[in-house]
Design an enzyme around this catalytic site. Structure first.
Site, PDB file in Angstrom:
ATOM      1  N   ASP A 136      48.061  40.922  38.399  1.00  0.00           N
ATOM      2  CA  ASP A 136      47.308  39.700  38.094  1.00  0.00           C
ATOM      3  C   ASP A 136      47.611  39.297  36.649  1.00  0.00           C
ATOM      4  O   ASP A 136      47.550  40.123  35.734  1.00  0.00           O
ATOM      5  CB  ASP A 136      45.804  39.980  38.255  1.00  0.00           C
ATOM      6  CG  ASP A 136      44.964  38.750  37.996  1.00  0.00           C
ATOM      7  OD1 ASP A 136      44.735  37.979  38.938  1.00  0.00           O
ATOM      8  OD2 ASP A 136      44.548  38.555  36.843  1.00  0.00           O
ATOM      9  N   MET A 137      47.954  38.027  36.455  1.00  0.00           N
ATOM     10  CA  MET A 137      48.275  37.555  35.116  1.00  0.00           C
ATOM     11  C   MET A 137      47.007  37.515  34.259  1.00  0.00           C
ATOM     12  O   MET A 137      45.914  37.247  34.754  1.00  0.00           O
ATOM     13  CB  MET A 137      48.869  36.134  35.172  1.00  0.00           C
ATOM     14  CG  MET A 137      50.058  35.985  36.096  1.00  0.00           C
ATOM     15  SD  MET A 137      51.341  37.207  35.805  1.00  0.00           S
ATOM     16  CE  MET A 137      51.904  36.721  34.176  1.00  0.00           C
TER      17      MET A 137
ATOM     18  N   TYR B  15      46.221  30.430  32.715  1.00  0.00           N
ATOM     19  CA  TYR B  15      46.493  29.061  32.238  1.00  0.00           C
ATOM     20  C   TYR B  15      46.587  29.042  30.707  1.00  0.00           C
ATOM     21  O   TYR B  15      47.357  28.269  30.130  1.00  0.00           O
ATOM     22  CB  TYR B  15      45.403  28.084  32.702  1.00  0.00           C
ATOM     23  CG  TYR B  15      45.387  27.770  34.183  1.00  0.00           C
ATOM     24  CD1 TYR B  15      46.158  28.470  35.091  1.00  0.00           C
ATOM     25  CD2 TYR B  15      44.565  26.749  34.674  1.00  0.00           C
ATOM     26  CE1 TYR B  15      46.104  28.181  36.447  1.00  0.00           C
ATOM     27  CE2 TYR B  15      44.519  26.449  36.034  1.00  0.00           C
ATOM     28  CZ  TYR B  15      45.283  27.177  36.913  1.00  0.00           C
ATOM     29  OH  TYR B  15      45.231  26.888  38.257  1.00  0.00           O
TER      30      TYR B  15
ATOM     31  N   ASP C 201      48.123  33.179  40.427  1.00  0.00           N
ATOM     32  CA  ASP C 201      48.527  34.110  39.356  1.00  0.00           C
ATOM     33  C   ASP C 201      48.504  35.574  39.777  1.00  0.00           C
ATOM     34  O   ASP C 201      48.381  36.447  38.930  1.00  0.00           O
ATOM     35  CB  ASP C 201      47.665  33.888  38.107  1.00  0.00           C
ATOM     36  CG  ASP C 201      46.326  34.601  38.177  1.00  0.00           C
ATOM     37  OD1 ASP C 201      45.788  34.741  39.291  1.00  0.00           O
ATOM     38  OD2 ASP C 201      45.842  35.031  37.118  1.00  0.00           O
ATOM     39  N   GLU C 202      48.587  35.835  41.071  1.00  0.00           N
ATOM     40  CA  GLU C 202      48.592  37.253  41.436  1.00  0.00           C
ATOM     41  C   GLU C 202      49.435  37.535  42.683  1.00  0.00           C
ATOM     42  O   GLU C 202      49.634  36.657  43.515  1.00  0.00           O
ATOM     43  CB  GLU C 202      47.182  37.791  41.624  1.00  0.00           C
ATOM     44  CG  GLU C 202      46.356  37.108  42.667  1.00  0.00           C
ATOM     45  CD  GLU C 202      44.862  37.367  42.472  1.00  0.00           C
ATOM     46  OE1 GLU C 202      44.335  38.228  43.187  1.00  0.00           O
ATOM     47  OE2 GLU C 202      44.234  36.704  41.628  1.00  0.00           O
TER      48      GLU C 202
ATOM     49  N   ARG D  44      37.324  35.390  24.295  1.00  0.00           N
ATOM     50  CA  ARG D  44      36.332  36.226  24.990  1.00  0.00           C
ATOM     51  C   ARG D  44      35.654  37.166  23.993  1.00  0.00           C
ATOM     52  O   ARG D  44      34.480  37.520  24.147  1.00  0.00           O
ATOM     53  CB  ARG D  44      36.996  37.045  26.104  1.00  0.00           C
ATOM     54  CG  ARG D  44      37.484  36.176  27.246  1.00  0.00           C
ATOM     55  CD  ARG D  44      38.019  37.007  28.406  1.00  0.00           C
ATOM     56  NE  ARG D  44      38.967  36.217  29.195  1.00  0.00           N
ATOM     57  CZ  ARG D  44      39.422  36.574  30.388  1.00  0.00           C
ATOM     58  NH1 ARG D  44      39.032  37.704  30.951  1.00  0.00           N
ATOM     59  NH2 ARG D  44      40.291  35.803  31.031  1.00  0.00           N
TER      60      ARG D  44
HETATM   61  P1  TTP Z   1      41.851  34.350  37.228  1.00  0.00           P
HETATM   62  O1  TTP Z   1      42.929  35.328  37.555  1.00  0.00           O
HETATM   63  O2  TTP Z   1      40.551  34.499  37.936  1.00  0.00           O
HETATM   64  O3  TTP Z   1      41.503  34.421  35.680  1.00  0.00           O
HETATM   65  P2  TTP Z   1      42.450  34.412  34.406  1.00  0.00           P
HETATM   66  O4  TTP Z   1      43.862  34.687  34.769  1.00  0.00           O
HETATM   67  O5  TTP Z   1      42.204  33.169  33.619  1.00  0.00           O
HETATM   68  O6  TTP Z   1      41.855  35.613  33.540  1.00  0.00           O
HETATM   69  P3  TTP Z   1      41.975  37.187  33.820  1.00  0.00           P
HETATM   70  O7  TTP Z   1      42.776  37.733  32.673  1.00  0.00           O
HETATM   71  O8  TTP Z   1      40.565  37.681  33.769  1.00  0.00           O
HETATM   72  O9  TTP Z   1      42.611  37.397  35.140  1.00  0.00           O
HETATM   73  O10 TTP Z   1      42.375  32.883  37.500  1.00  0.00           O
HETATM   74  C1  TTP Z   1      43.742  32.527  37.298  1.00  0.00           C
HETATM   75  C2  TTP Z   1      43.807  31.085  36.866  1.00  0.00           C
HETATM   76  O11 TTP Z   1      43.264  30.256  37.885  1.00  0.00           O
HETATM   77  C3  TTP Z   1      43.003  30.819  35.619  1.00  0.00           C
HETATM   78  O12 TTP Z   1      43.765  31.037  34.444  1.00  0.00           O
HETATM   79  C4  TTP Z   1      42.586  29.385  35.796  1.00  0.00           C
HETATM   80  C5  TTP Z   1      42.545  29.168  37.301  1.00  0.00           C
HETATM   81  N1  TTP Z   1      41.157  29.144  37.801  1.00  0.00           N
HETATM   82  C6  TTP Z   1      40.528  27.901  37.994  1.00  0.00           C
HETATM   83  O13 TTP Z   1      41.136  26.854  37.769  1.00  0.00           O
HETATM   84  N2  TTP Z   1      39.238  27.879  38.434  1.00  0.00           N
HETATM   85  C7  TTP Z   1      38.537  29.013  38.703  1.00  0.00           C
HETATM   86  O14 TTP Z   1      37.356  28.939  39.099  1.00  0.00           O
HETATM   87  C8  TTP Z   1      39.192  30.277  38.528  1.00  0.00           C
HETATM   88  C9  TTP Z   1      38.449  31.558  38.839  1.00  0.00           C
HETATM   89  C10 TTP Z   1      40.494  30.287  38.076  1.00  0.00           C
HETATM   90 CA    CA Z   2      43.773  35.987  39.615  1.00  0.00          CA
HETATM   91 CA    CA Z   3      44.386  36.390  36.175  1.00  0.00          CA
END
Ligand code: TTP
Ligand code: CA
Ligand code: CA
Length: 625
Positions: free
Chosen positions: A18-19, A23, A120-121, A60
Site C-alpha cells: 500500500d502506498m 496523493y 494505491d494498493e 499527521r
Molecule cells: P489510503 O491508502 O486509504 O490512504 P493514503 O495512501 O493517503 O495514506 P496511508 O499512508 O495511510 O495509506 O488511500 C489512498 C488514496 O486514495 C489517498 O491518498 C487519497 C484517496 N482517497 C480518497 O480520495 N478518499 C478516501 O476516502 C480515501 C480513504 C482515500
Molecule cells: Ca490504500
Molecule cells: Ca495508502
C-alpha cells in the site's frame, strides 16, 4: 459477502503493498518544494477549505486527520500546504493518481501474480519467486542481506530496538526453520527489494505486509507505516488475532461486527475461537459461519487474481446541500460530463488494452418531498453498454429517468439529486486471434438493424452483443479510430514484458547494491513506527471502517435486481452482477455512492436460509430476506 474459500495446503507467500499518503506523494513528486513539508490534498470544492482526502506524514505529526476540512487543518498545523486535487469537467480528475499507481504496479508485477486492489494498493503472490530464491540463493547463502529487509518488523520477534536488525537477520537465515517460514523469509527479501525499486524508479515510498495469505498480509501492511514492512510468521497468528479488535477487519466493520460485539461479546477476532463452526453457522448462516470460524484461525484461501487493470471504470460527482440537482436538465448536463469522461476511459482501455466494457450502470443518491418513505433509495440501473459518447449519454439519461420513476413511484413529487455516478463494467478482453470482432463491427455496423445483427451474431462471442445489438449504428468511435485488425490484437506489450520477467529473482542484489540507507530514511520527517502513535494507525483504519460500517443503511438498490430497461435502446432485462464491480473503482466514486456499493460488496449480506439465534436476526435487514 465473505465466503470461506478452501485454503491450499501448499505454503504460499502473499504480500499486500500500500502506498504511503499516496496523493500527497504524487503531489510532492510534481512539486518537490512540498517534500518534507506538512502537506495534504483537498477536494476540489472550497467550502471550509475543502475536505482532506490525503494527509502527508509530516502533517499527521501535527494531528491533521483525513476527517478534517482545510480550515481545521490550518488551525492545527498553520504551515500545512493544501494542494487541490486536479479538476476536469467540474469534478476531481484522478488520472494523475491512477497513472502514478500504474507506474508502481508495473514494477511490483515483475515478481509474480499481481492484483491491483485499489488506486494505491496491490496483492502479490510471490510463492514461485520465493521458491526459486530458496533453491538458488537462500538468505543464509547471501553475502549480505539487503538493508531494507533487515528493517522488517517480524511479528513475534523481540521488540528490542537495539537488537532489532540482528534478530531479523537470524530469523531470515535460520537453518532449522520450517518450509513455510523459509519461504516467508525469501518473500521478505523480495518485497524489500521491490519497495526499493519502487522508490528508485518512481520516487514513491510504500509499506507492505507479508504473510501466507491475503487476509494476514492486508492486516499487516498498515502496522508499520510509512515506508516499512511487516512479516507475519504462522506462529505469530494466534497472538495477532487475539488482540485484533473485530472492527479492524474490513468485512467486520459493519453490522456483522456489531452483532459479534453486542450479541456474542466478541471483542477481538481471537475471541471467536470460543465458538464452534456449527454454532457460528447456526447464528450467521453456513457461509458466514464457516468464514468466521476460519478467520479466527487466520485461515483464508482467497487467491491473488492476475489482474493489473481495473475490472470496471466509474466516475461520479456529489452535489451536497444546496447544490443538489433539481431538474432533469441539470441532471442531463452533469450526466453528459460524467459520460464523456467514462467514454474516454473505456475508449482508451479499448485502444490500449483491447478490452470491451459491456454494462453501463447509473447510481444516484436522491431525496424527495415524500416524507412517508424517506429511506427509499434511488435504485441503481444498468443496461448493455453502447460505445460512443452520445450513446452513453443517451442511455445514462434513460437509466436515470427509469430510476427516478421507480424512486418516485411514478408520483409527481419534488426531488433532488445529491450524487451521480456512471460505471462501465463486465469488461472482457478481445480474444487473441479473433479475426477481429472490431473489423466485423466496422464492416457491419452501419448496415444492420437490431434483428439483423442478432442473426448475424450467431456464433460470435457474447461480449460483442452489447456493442452490436443497437438499433442505430454509432460507428463513430470505432471508425474514426482506425481499429486494429487481427495482427494488432494482442497482449499489451507492457503487460507482456512484466509477465516475462516474473520468475527472475536473481541479480536483485547487484541491482540494489547502490542503494544506500533505507527507504525509511527517505522520509525527511524521519517518522518511524515508534514515532507514529497508535492512534494514527487506528484513525486510518477507522476511516476505512466508516465506509464499510455505513453499509448498514442500504436497503433497496440490490445489485441482483432484474432491471427494467428503458424503452428506446434496451428491450431485454439485464442482470447486474456484483462480481463485476471492482473495489478499486469504487474508491473513486463519491463517498455516498461508495457506501451504497460497499453495502453490496462487503459484509455478509447474502440471503441466508440457516436458522438464526433470535437476538441476531436483526443483523440481516428485512430488505435482504
Ligand atoms: P489510503 O491508502 O486509504 O490512504 P493514503 O495512501 O493517503 O495514506 P496511508 O499512508 O495511510 O495509506 O488511500 C489512498 C488514496 O486514495 C489517498 O491518498 C487519497 C484517496 N482517497 C480518497 O480520495 N478518499 C478516501 O476516502 C480515501 C480513504 C482515500
Ligand atoms: Ca490504500
Ligand atoms: Ca495508502
Amino acid at each position: 459477502m465473505p465466503v470461506a474459500r478452501p485454503e491450499s495446503q501448499d505454503p504460499r507467500v502473499i504480500a499486500h503493498v500500500d502506498m504511503d499518503c499516496f496523493y500527497v506523494q504524487v503531489e510532492q513528486r510534481r512539486n518537490p518544494d512540498l517534500r518534507g513539508v506538512p502537506t495534504a490534498v483537498v477536494q476540489y470544492n472550497s467550502w471550509k477549505g475543502g475536505g482532506l482526502i490525503a494527509v502527508g506524514y509530516e502533517a499527521r505529526n501535527f494531528g491533521v486527520k483525513r476527517s478534517m476540512r482545510g480550515d481545521e487543518a490550518k488551525r492545527v498545523c498553520p504551515d500545512i500546504q493544501l494542494v487541490q486535487v486536479p479538476v476536469a469537467r467540474g469534478k476531481a480528475d484522478l488520472n494523475l493518481y491512477r497513472s502514478a499507481g500504474s507506474e508502481v504496479v508495473a514494477i511490483l508485477s515483475t515478481k509474480g501474480k499481481c492484483e491491483r486492489a485499489s488506486i494505491d494498493e496491490v496483492y502479490l503472490d510471490l510463492t514461485d519467486a520465493a521458491k526459486s530464491m530458496l533453491l538458488e540463493s537462500p538468505p543464509e547463502m547471501l553475502d549480505s542481506i539487503p538493508e531494507e529487509a533487515l528493517k522488517s518488523h517480524v511479528l513475534g520477534l523481540s521488540s528490542d530496538e537495539n537488537k532489532g536488525e540482528d534478530d531479523v537477520r537470524k530469523w531470515l537465515c535460520q537453518p532449522d526453520a520450517d518450509y513455510q517460514d523459509k519461504l516467508l523469509a525469501c518473500g521478505t527479501i523480495i518485497v524489500a527489494e521491490l519497495r526499493v525499486r519502487v522508490l528508485q524508479e518512481t520516487k514513491f515510498t510504500c509499506s507492505a505486509g507479508i504473510a501466507h495469505n491475503k487476509m494476514l498480509a492486508k492486516l499487516a501492511s498498515p502496522m508499520h507505516k510509512p515506508a516499512q514492512q511487516t512479516v507475519v510468521p504462522a506462529t505469530s497468528v494466534p497472538d495477532l488475532l487475539a488482540s485484533l479488535p473485530v472492527k479492524k477487519m474490513k468485512q467486520l466493520g459493519g453490522k456483522l461486527g456489531s452483532s459479534l460485539l453486542d450479541d456474542l461479546g466478541v471483542n477481538t477476532v481471537g475471541d471467536l475461537l470460543k465458538f464452534s463452526e456449527q454454532k457460528l453457522q447456526d447464528l450467521y448462516g453456513i457461509n458466514t459461519g464457516t468464514w468466521l470460524w476460519k478467520i479466527a484461525r487466520g485461515i483464508n484461501g482467497d487467491e491473488v487474481e492476475d489482474r493489473l487493470l481495473p475490472k470496471s471504470h466509474g466516475c461520479g460527482k456529489t452535489f451536497p446541500g444546496p447544490m443538489a440537482l433539481k431538474t432533469t436538465s441539470s441532471v442531463k448536463q452533469w450526466l453528459n460530463q460524467l459520460c464523456e469522461e467514462l467514454s474516454e476511459r473505456i475508449q482508451s482501455d479499448l485502444d490500449q488494452n483491447k478490452r470491451i466494457a459491456q454494462t453501463l450502470t447509473l447510481h444516484a443518491r436522491a431525496f424527495k418531498e415524500d416524507e412517508l418513505d424517506p429511506l427509499k433509495k434511488f435504485p441503481s440501473k444498468s443496461c448493455p453498454l453502447r460505445y460512443g459518447t452520445s450513446k452513453i449519454q443517451e442511455d445514462a439519461m434513460h437509466l436515470f429517468e427509469s430510476g427516478l420513476s421507480d424512486f418516485l413511484n411514478s408520483k409527481n413529487l419534488g426531488w433532488g439529486i445529491s450524487s451521480l455516478a456512471v460505471g462501465a463494467s463486465k469488461i472482457v478482453d478481445i480474444p487473441n486471434g479473433t479475426t477481429s470482432i472490431l473489423k466485423y463491427l466496422t464492416e457491419k455496423r452501419t448496415s444492420c438493424n437490431s434483428s439483423d445483427c442478432s442473426d448475424a451474431l450467431a456464433g460470435e462471442p457474447d461480449h460483442a452483443t452489447s456493442l452490436i445489438s443497437q438499433k442505430d449504428a454509432d460507428t463513430k468511435s470505432y471508425k474514426e479510430r482506425e481499429v486494429p485488425f487481427e495482427s494488432e490484437v494482442e497482449e499489451n506489450p507492457k503487460t507482456k514484458a512484466q509477465r516475462g520477467s516474473a520468475s527472475d529473482s536473481k541479480g536483485l542484489f547487484d541491482r540494489d547494491a547502490n542503494v544506500k540507507g533505507t527507504i525509511l530514511r527517505y522520509f525527511s520527517g524521519g517518522c518511524s513506527s515508534n514515532q507514529r502513535s497508535t492512534s494514527e494507525v487506528e484513525t486510518n483504519q477507522i476511516e476505512e471502517e466508516k465506509i464499510s460500517s455505513s453499509t448498514a443503511s442500504i436497503t433497496s438498490s440490490h445489485p441482483n435486481l432484474n432491471l427494467n430497461q428503458n424503452k428506446n435502446a434496451l428491450s431485454e432485462n439485464w442482470i447486474y452482477n456484483i462480481e463485476e464491480i471492482d473495489p478499486s473503482v469504487v474508491d473513486e466514486l463519491p463517498l455516498e455512492i461508495q457506501r451504497e456499493i460497499r453495502g453490496w460488496i462487503h459484509p455478509s449480506k447474502r440471503i441466508n436460509t440457516a436458522k438464526r439465534g433470535s437476538t441476531i436476526a436483526h443483523y440481516f435487514s428485512p430488505a435482504r430476506k
